[in-house]
Design a protein around this motif. Structure first.
Motif, short mmCIF file in Angstrom:
data_model
loop_
_atom_site.label_atom_id
_atom_site.label_comp_id
_atom_site.label_asym_id
_atom_site.label_seq_id
_atom_site.Cartn_x
_atom_site.Cartn_y
_atom_site.Cartn_z
N LEU A 64 50.89 64.77 46.56
CA LEU A 64 50.26 65.71 47.27
C LEU A 64 49.26 66.79 46.31
O LEU A 64 48.45 67.06 45.72
CB LEU A 64 50.42 66.18 48.47
CG LEU A 64 50.87 65.50 49.83
CD1 LEU A 64 50.97 66.27 50.47
CD2 LEU A 64 49.04 64.97 50.01
N PHE B 104 40.87 60.85 48.44
CA PHE B 104 42.67 60.42 48.73
C PHE B 104 42.84 59.62 49.51
O PHE B 104 44.02 59.10 48.99
CB PHE B 104 42.36 61.36 49.88
CG PHE B 104 43.28 61.96 50.40
CD1 PHE B 104 44.51 62.72 49.95
CD2 PHE B 104 44.22 61.29 51.49
CE1 PHE B 104 45.66 63.48 50.47
CE2 PHE B 104 46.13 61.96 51.99
CZ PHE B 104 45.87 62.72 51.19
N THR C 117 47.89 65.00 43.53
CA THR C 117 45.83 63.96 43.95
C THR C 117 45.03 65.99 43.87
O THR C 117 44.13 65.44 43.92
CB THR C 117 46.79 64.02 45.15
OG1 THR C 117 47.48 62.27 44.72
CG2 THR C 117 45.46 62.74 45.90
N LEU C 118 45.92 66.33 44.59
CA LEU C 118 44.91 67.89 45.39
C LEU C 118 44.55 68.32 43.99
O LEU C 118 44.21 69.77 43.82
CB LEU C 118 45.45 68.75 45.80
CG LEU C 118 45.44 67.95 47.84
CD1 LEU C 118 46.04 68.94 48.75
CD2 LEU C 118 44.59 67.37 47.48
N ASN C 119 45.80 68.42 42.43
CA ASN C 119 44.93 69.60 41.89
C ASN C 119 44.51 68.70 40.15
O ASN C 119 45.06 68.38 39.74
CB ASN C 119 46.46 70.13 41.53
CG ASN C 119 46.86 71.12 39.81
OD1 ASN C 119 45.31 71.68 39.34
ND2 ASN C 119 47.49 71.64 39.53
N SER D 54 44.15 74.59 49.60
CA SER D 54 44.64 73.25 48.82
C SER D 54 46.26 73.65 48.32
O SER D 54 46.75 72.79 48.76
CB SER D 54 43.43 72.90 48.40
OG SER D 54 42.65 72.41 49.15
#
Length: 306
Positions: free
Chosen positions: A297, A14, A300-302, A223
């Motif tokens: 975000l 991250f 990044t989180l997917n 998430s």
């Protein structure tokens, strides 16, 4: 132990992705700067815009960085019609806007997650009822739903308590207009997670449905919810500003950025441009930074977008 955790967090994927994204870094710094400015407004603001004893009408309509002809005082962002320092009103107005935005998103998130979990896990008529209500609400623009809820809530509030309750009514109105997207995302993720082996194992050992939803399913569907919450924060701040601009939001005793923009709009064509420009630019920068941070975000989180 704490030092090891900090080092592990700094070395995480991250933080690596954050360090490689100049847009995310700048957006994060801007958001932190504005949030800290709002939190510490009583100490950072040059003047107290809510203290009548510190106001001087002779300071009214003082242009930025220009000494007033009568008092000799100057203001970085100028002063408004009441002689209030525009910079001080912006710092205090951001407190209201951010508080309403964060509280409204938190309320919408709790409501949407709860209903999404129930709809996805229980299914049947519960799922049908919740999703049909969500579909009906989606047919109306969220700002109109917020105005309707705000009008109804304000109408049933006693007159003597309307100003004190206006902020809380505004939070409930915006929250009730934004819960649908949380519920739909959580419902879809719950439909997938409830067929996993760990959920079936919890069902076999006889754990209650509420325990399964809260302890096993909820942590695995958070998430995308966090990403939606970040993007919704920008929309909630804009919704609050829109309602306040229309005169149905924050009361004059607790002006937000939207209220300041509405006040400045009345003087735009008379030459006092700074009363409108600086609050509007602050709202634009705040909403844009939060939105860009939310987009980063999401990417990044997917894992599908990497």
């Amino acid at each position: 132990m704490l030092q090891n955790r900090l080092r592990s967090w700094l070395d995480s994927d991250f933080m690596w992705r954050l360090s490689r994204s100049p847009v995310a870094i700048i957006s994060l710094l801007v958001v932190l700067l504005l949030v800290l400015g709002a939190i510490f407004a009583p100490w950072l603001a040059p003047y107290d815009p809510y203290d009548p004893a510190t106001l001087d009408l002779m300071n009214g309509f003082t242009p930025p960085l220009t000494a007033n002809d009568f008092t000799g005082q100057s203001f970085l962002f100028g002063s408004d019609d009441q002689g209030r320092d525009v910079l001080s009103t912006i710092l205090h107005g951001m407190r209201v806007s951010l508080f309403v935005g964060v509280a409204a998103v938190a309320f919408a998130m709790v409501l949407g997650i709860s209903l999404g979990l129930l709809a996805g896990y229980l299914g049947g008529w519960v799922d049908t009822l919740i999703m049909r209500i969500a579909d009906i609400q989606l047919t109306f623009p969220s700002i109109l739903v917020a105005m309707l809820i705000f009008g109804i809530a304000k109408g049933i509030t006693p007159v003597e308590y309307r100003d004190q309750m206006a902020i809380w009514v505004l939070i409930i109105a915006i929250g009730l207009s934004d819960w649908v997207q949380f519920a739909r995302v959580v419902r879809g993720a719950t439909l997938v997670e409830k067929n996993r082996e760990y959920v079936m194992a919890a069902q076999l050992i006889g754990q209650p449905k509420l325990t399964i939803m809260m302890r096993h399913i909820l942590p695995n569907v958070l998430s995308p919810v966090l990403v939606i919450a970040t993007i919704s924060l920008a929309l909630a701040i804009i919704a609050e500003a829109t309602l306040s601009f229309l005169g149905v939001g924050a009361p004059p005793t607790q002006p937000s950025l939207g209220t300041l923009i509405r006040i400045g709009q009345g003087f735009m064509f008379s030459g006092e441009w700074w009363i409108l420009l600086f609050p509007a630019c602050t709202l634009l920068v705040l909403a844009l930074s939060v939105n860009l941070l939310g987009d980063w975000l999401r990417d990044t989180l997917n894992p599908k977008l990497r």
